[in-house]
Scaffold this active site. Structure first.
Site, PDB file in Angstrom:
ATOM      1  N   ARG A   1      26.870 -24.623 -14.473  1.00 24.73           N
ATOM      2  CA  ARG A   1      26.848 -23.819 -15.698  1.00 24.73           C
ATOM      3  C   ARG A   1      26.977 -22.343 -15.345  1.00 24.73           C
ATOM      4  O   ARG A   1      26.370 -21.866 -14.391  1.00 24.73           O
ATOM      5  CB  ARG A   1      25.563 -24.079 -16.478  1.00 24.73           C
ATOM      6  CG  ARG A   1      25.478 -23.332 -17.790  1.00 24.73           C
ATOM      7  CD  ARG A   1      24.412 -23.934 -18.700  1.00 24.73           C
ATOM      8  NE  ARG A   1      24.873 -25.199 -19.268  1.00 24.73           N
ATOM      9  CZ  ARG A   1      24.110 -25.991 -20.029  1.00 24.73           C
ATOM     10  NH1 ARG A   1      22.855 -25.647 -20.277  1.00 24.73           N
ATOM     11  NH2 ARG A   1      24.589 -27.100 -20.524  1.00 24.73           N
TER      12      ARG A   1
ATOM     13  N   GLY B   1      24.078  -0.062 -22.923  1.00 20.60           N
ATOM     14  CA  GLY B   1      24.481   1.028 -22.049  1.00 20.60           C
ATOM     15  C   GLY B   1      25.616   1.865 -22.595  1.00 20.60           C
ATOM     16  O   GLY B   1      26.033   2.832 -21.952  1.00 20.60           O
TER      17      GLY B   1
ATOM     18  N   ASP C   1       0.810  -1.228   0.000  1.00 18.17           N
ATOM     19  CA  ASP C   1       0.000   0.000   0.000  1.00 18.17           C
ATOM     20  C   ASP C   1       0.839   1.271   0.000  1.00 18.17           C
ATOM     21  O   ASP C   1       0.320   2.352  -0.276  1.00 18.17           O
ATOM     22  CB  ASP C   1      -0.927   0.031   1.232  1.00 18.17           C
ATOM     23  CG  ASP C   1      -1.986  -1.051   1.192  1.00 18.17           C
ATOM     24  OD1 ASP C   1      -2.209  -1.605   0.102  1.00 18.17           O
ATOM     25  OD2 ASP C   1      -2.584  -1.344   2.241  1.00 18.17           O
TER      26      ASP C   1
END
Length: 768
Positions: A549, A557, A150
């Site tokens: 992996r 950028g 909220d």
């Protein structure tokens, strides 16, 4: 050092509520990094009271898979037992048994108030616990982080979880908008917010809603007529749909609730529109956390540990918070008191005061909404022509900025002109009038509807000056990246030769690279960050079965490492290579060794990010080949170049809201500047402050002259000479378990939030 007993002073405990995994992860890892023992408390305060297996030591690997998960992996529960002194006595016993003297509490104002009460009673509770452990726990330190979708806690611009909730809401609104346009319907959407209208307000700004109902500002008596008139005006302008956003705590001036069904019945009976109502409910609380929430949670977690490390028995319980892009510490109970004052102000009918007490961010959102939604188009024109153009590479949010600029300009009585294809279009006369309806629905559109090119104005200055005179352009809004900044400077320098260029202009930073001098954030960067982060999540998930992996991912950028660094924080990268932080072959070797050690743990995968121009020799292919060779038999490698997918996509709620406020503020500034520059019956602007960049600097939006920013710019590499986000890079390394020295030279001092209802005399730096 403050304890009478010889045992580890810095012990951290974590309580959590929904959506706080990034904060939990950061708190655990930084706590362990500093040498503290860290404990999880499962099931919130209930686990604290029950003790036993609910309070368990936390390890580095136990938080490895947290970042991309929604909710809270350590559980949360409402606890009536903790509301009693007997329950708090049990909780105190469970803490002192384990030697825990520091609490990091993540929750809303109820959870944080409970924690403060616990701290206040601590000495008394210890007096009832006749144990040796109790003698060594003379005081309890508390630091809070606010977790609430909220965004209802005063003192912080954004609570953790709010941005993710906005993502869920805006996704639904976008989906609803398409069907509403097809069927010419009115849609009423109820979002969460029993006591705070932040979600409803930002949603209204993000989707261009016709009306929003929030608890802080009930509509005036007779709102029914006003609402119906507004909806009809929207349809009369050519719109095929109406959108009304309602916070669940919305009410009228009489204190009675305003519900979706009530509004639906009104619109259907009075206007005869085909109307649908949707209540989103708990879908807003779920889902994958946004990049913003992950970074915010990580920063707040680090700041919480720092606050505990620096705490003394006299330090009041504090909450770590966000103001602009700055981490701040505020006295917990002052924030709680001001949050309560908002409720009191609303009950007393002091609605303007309630909005101000919510903070500047909320107030700015409300003022921008009023400007764009409470429309009274002027009958007389200002005889001012303002041109808007996009420059550089396209990015999400550009269209929202154009929409806001155009509509605010029209409200001010100006004639708005659209320039297609940037400075090239300005030179070629690709200029046309743009109306209120022309920009309808633009907030949710990605890319650039106007069209944009990288062409700079220097080679076309004469043609541009002729067209400025031909179309009688009095001011320019330039929305774009580094080309917009450079082009604005070229126009300013050409003023000496071409008098037609002596008009006010403003540059609004909009680029995924976030490399425009004068602004900490650029429109489009948040959308790109979320794209990179979600892609990294999927790539990491693909290794869940294969194990061992390492993924090497190249981000955009240019020479600016913002995307690589911030997406590294959000995705939990092991390293992020950028131009601003030089690296060599030894650094690469250290990173490989780090991954070799990581493969011995339960987390058998790695993630490496590389900014596209981080190093001319250590390319993505070079790093991939190096890692593949050195990792033989231990891990294998895969590489991905994300490319232009980072520039596309639907704008995030942050980018929509940021762009809307920037577009609106830019035209309001130009309007005032035009008044200052009106001399002898014409506009003449040649001062430095008549050509500015509008940017976010630390805690607010500000205008800075282009010529002043020139000295702060590395033009060769198209980046600012300094960047605030570089200070976050040590956090990235610590969270990846690198042994580095944590620079604590810059302390975040305790600030104060002052309630305007109950003025108090406070020492230290003041914050409103």
């Amino acid at each position: 050092g403050n304890q009478p007993c010889d045992w580890n002073m810095k012990l951290t405990l974590i309580l959590s509520v929904s959506g706080m995994n990034a904060a939990v992860r950061a708190t655990v890892r930084v706590g362990l990094y500093t040498g503290a023992k860290v404990f999880f408390v499962h099931e919130g305060y209930q686990g604290l009271v029950d003790g036993g297996d609910n309070i368990r030591p936390a390890t580095w690997e136990s938080v490895s898979m947290m970042l991309q998960l929604g909710g809270t992996v350590i559980g949360s529960a409402r606890c009536k037992d903790f509301q009693t002194r007997e329950g708090r006595l049990k909780a105190a016993l469970n803490l002192v048994k384990r030697g825990i003297t520091n609490l990091c509490v993540i929750g809303g104002d109820g959870s944080l108030t409970g924690a403060n009460q616990f701290r206040t009673e601590w000495s008394g509770l210890l007096g009832e616990l006749i144990t040796e452990e109790a003698k060594c726990a003379s005081h309890l330190n508390i630091v809070g982080m606010v977790g609430s979708i909220d965004n209802d806690f005063c003192g912080t611009d954004m609570t953790i979880g709010t941005d993710s909730a906005l993502h869920r809401i805006v996704e639904v609104v976008d989906s609803i908008t398409t069907t509403a346009q097809s069927h010419q319907r009115a849609f009423i959407l109820e979002v969460m917010g029993r006591h705070c209208g932040y979600l409803a307000l930002v949603t209204a700004l993000s989707c261009g809603a016709d009306w929003v109902f929030i608890p802080e500002m009930p509509p005036d008596d007779g709102w029914e007529d006003h609402l119906c008139r507004r909806l009809m005006e929207t349809r009369n302008r050519g719109s095929r749909l109406n959108v009304i956003i309602v916070a669940e705590g919305a009410m009228g001036r009489d204190g009675k609730p305003i519900t979706c069904d009530q509004i639906k019945e009104l619109v259907t009976k009075r206007l005869g529109y085909d109307t649908r109502a949707t209540i989103l409910g708990h879908v807003q609380r779920g889902g994958t956390p946004s990049a913003f929430d992950r970074i915010l949670g990580s920063r707040m977690g680090v700041e919480a540990v720092m606050a505990l490390l620096e705490a003394t028995p006299d330090t009041p319980a504090c909450v770590v918070s966000l103001s602009g892009n700055q981490a701040v510490r505020l006295p917990l109970m002052e924030c709680v008191q001001v949050t309560k004052d908002v409720t009191i102000a609303m009950k007393e009918g002091k609605y303007d005061e309630a909005v101000k007490l919510r903070g500047k961010s909320f107030e700015n959102n409300w003022n921008t909404y009023k400007l764009l939604a409470h429309v009274h188009l002027p009958e007389t024109k200002s005889n001012i022509n303002v041109a808007v153009l996009n420059v550089g590479a396209p990015c999400a949010g550009m269209n929202a900025a154009v929409r806001a600029a155009v509509r605010i300009g029209i409200i001010q009585g100006h004639s708005m002109l659209a320039v297609h294809d940037g400075f090239e279009g300005l030179a070629q006369g690709k200029i046309e009038s743009i109306t209120w309806n022309s920009v309808g629905g633009w907030t949710g559109k990605g890319g650039s509807v106007l069209g944009t090119k990288r062409t700079l104005p220097a080679k076309h200055i004469e043609e541009i000056s002729l067209n400025i005179a031909k179309y009688n352009i009095h001011a320019l809004v330039i929305i774009g990246g580094f080309e917009a900044f450079s082009g604005g400077l070229e126009l300013v320098h050409a003023r000496q030769k071409y008098e037609e260029l002596c008009i006010p202009l403003v540059v609004i930073p909009a680029t995924v690279s976030n490399n425009v001098p004068g602004s900490d954030f650029s429109i489009g960067a948040d959308t790109a960050l979320n794209t990179i982060t979600s892609t990294c999540d999927r790539i990491k998930q693909s290794a869940a079965g294969t194990k061992r992996r390492v993924f090497i991912i190249e981000t955009m950028g240019g020479y600016c490492g913002y995307l690589a660094t911030m997406s590294g924080l959000a995705a939990g990268a092991d390293a992020a290579y950028i131009f601003e932080e030089k690296f060599n072959i030894r650094d690469l070797e250290v990173n490989v060794e780090h991954l070799v050690e990581k493969m011995k743990t339960t987390v058998k995968r790695g993630l490496i990010l590389r900014n596209e121009n981080s190093n001319a020799n250590y390319t993505t292919d070079f790093i991939f080949n190096l890692y593949s060779e050195e990792g033989k038999g231990i891990f294998d490698c895969r590489k991905n170049v994300l490319g232009h997918m980072q520039q596309g996509g639907t704008p995030t709620p942050f980018d929509r809201n940021f762009a809307t406020k920037m577009g609106a503020k830019s035209v309001l500034w130009l309007t005032e500047k035009l008044k200052e520059c009106y001399r002898h019956g014409r506009i003449f602007a040649n001062s430095q402050d008549s050509a500015c960049v509008l940017g976010m600097r630390k805690r607010g939006l500000m205008f800075q002259p282009l010529t002043e920013l020139k000295e702060q710019t590395d033009f060769e590499h198209r980046i600012p000479r300094t960047a605030w986000w570089l200070k976050l890079r040590p956090i990235l390394k610590i969270l990846a378990k690198y042994k580095i020295n944590l620079d604590t030279s810059e302390h975040t001092h305790m600030e104060h939030i002052i309630s305007k209802r109950t003025p108090v005399t406070l020492s230290g730096k003041m914050k409103e």
